[in-house]
Design an enzyme around this catalytic site. Sequence first.
Site, PDB file in Angstrom:
ATOM      1  N   ARG A  67     -15.682  42.242  62.083  1.00 53.71           N
ATOM      2  CA  ARG A  67     -16.428  41.948  63.333  1.00 53.71           C
ATOM      3  C   ARG A  67     -15.599  41.001  64.216  1.00 53.71           C
ATOM      4  NH1 ARG A  67     -19.892  44.467  65.918  1.00 53.71           N
ATOM      5  NH2 ARG A  67     -21.293  44.683  64.122  1.00 53.71           N
ATOM      6  N   ARG A  90     -10.890  52.456  61.920  1.00 53.19           N
ATOM      7  CA  ARG A  90     -10.992  50.999  61.672  1.00 53.19           C
ATOM      8  C   ARG A  90     -11.462  50.689  60.253  1.00 53.19           C
ATOM      9  NH1 ARG A  90     -16.406  48.907  64.955  1.00 53.19           N
ATOM     10  NH2 ARG A  90     -17.892  50.304  63.949  1.00 53.19           N
ATOM     11  N   HIS A 168     -11.394  48.087  71.021  1.00 52.71           N
ATOM     12  CA  HIS A 168     -12.669  47.363  71.164  1.00 52.71           C
ATOM     13  C   HIS A 168     -12.427  45.837  71.142  1.00 52.71           C
ATOM     14  CE1 HIS A 168     -16.832  46.281  70.452  1.00 52.71           C
ATOM     15  NE2 HIS A 168     -17.214  47.525  70.387  1.00 52.71           N
ATOM     16  N   ASP A 213     -24.100  46.348  78.116  1.00 50.20           N
ATOM     17  CA  ASP A 213     -23.387  47.355  77.319  1.00 50.20           C
ATOM     18  C   ASP A 213     -23.090  48.522  78.250  1.00 50.20           C
ATOM     19  OD1 ASP A 213     -23.999  48.849  74.013  1.00 50.20           O
ATOM     20  OD2 ASP A 213     -22.344  49.052  75.463  1.00 50.20           O
ATOM     21  N   GLU A 272     -13.153  46.582  76.842  1.00 51.66           N
ATOM     22  CA  GLU A 272     -12.486  47.565  75.979  1.00 51.66           C
ATOM     23  C   GLU A 272     -11.835  48.688  76.781  1.00 51.66           C
ATOM     24  OE1 GLU A 272     -15.713  48.856  73.411  1.00 51.66           O
ATOM     25  OE2 GLU A 272     -16.672  46.918  73.741  1.00 51.66           O
TER      26      GLU A 272
END
Length: 315
Positions: A67, A90, A168, A213, A272
């Site tokens: 994270r 990832r 990201h 978002d 991102e």
Amino acid sequence: MSETENKSVEITKGVNGLEKIILREIRGSSAEVYLYGAHVTSWKNEQGEELLFVSSKAIFKPSKPIRGGIPICFPQFSNMGSLEAHGFARNRVWTIDTDPPPLLPNVTDGVFVDLLLKPTEEDLKIWPHSFEYRLRVTLGPGGDLMLTSRIRNTNTDGKAFTFTFAYHTYFSVSDISEVRVEGLETFDYLDNLKNRERYTEQGDAITFESEVDKIYLSTPTKIAILDHEKKRTFVVRKDGLPDAVVWNPWDKKAKAMADFGDDEYKHMLCVEAAAIEKPITLKPGEEWKVRQELSAVPSSYFSGQLDPSKVLQSS
Ligand code: TA6
């Protein structure tokens, strides 16, 4: 390359014994990338200040993604697709690519490491395409951090494949309520909080007072993130990545994430560089190459000395 032979690039053990590479630049800047996920987890300036956010509750244990830092979202940018959230790249252990094909133009300035991911038999069951993904992480002489991705379709069955992608990136900020993003005003975006409906951003810099978002579409090469308290401007320069996701979970979502501190949303912002609206299709043999370059410049913006629009217009 032995453990100590080349101090500018050091292979060592990180959290939970996971292998990581430390890149050190002679003026004092550094970066760290785990083989797990080819995941950049640290980028420090010459003063040793950490510029990326990694949650204090991050779980460094496959197959949970770390994270923070710079997760690689491939072959899918989405939490709702058929694959694991944001794809499997990832969540895999990459290898050090000791003999990469030459990267043109050759990014030789600075210290770098080349990492490679190919699908396992398991991966081919969930995403039946052969590929080679080469990631070069470079720490430039001025402390800039560059990630260059080369993804090649190596299918032998003649089949093309299609994917979406994002770096990201989690930036460390002093106080999200004192942060502004310049360069995305007036652009259209898909709002992930409203079923990805399409809207147009208003004309001023983006500021933050609740969960955001948004997937901004066909955005400029450069985006500036101004941290007023730190008098620091991050500049994201992206090449081949038309879209840009801006995300802050705010308090409710922060509490809902086990690997994220309840108050940590105040000290991070994701911007991102991505290819989402128009998925990428590669035929066998074709290669897709994209890059993001991050820099952190002093910004006494309020004094007018460094106007972000000048940063965005400069070369
Ligand atoms: O980039 C924004 C986003 O798609 C958000 O919707 C949120 O889910 C974030 O990614 C984190 O996703 P993750 O799978 O890493 O928890």
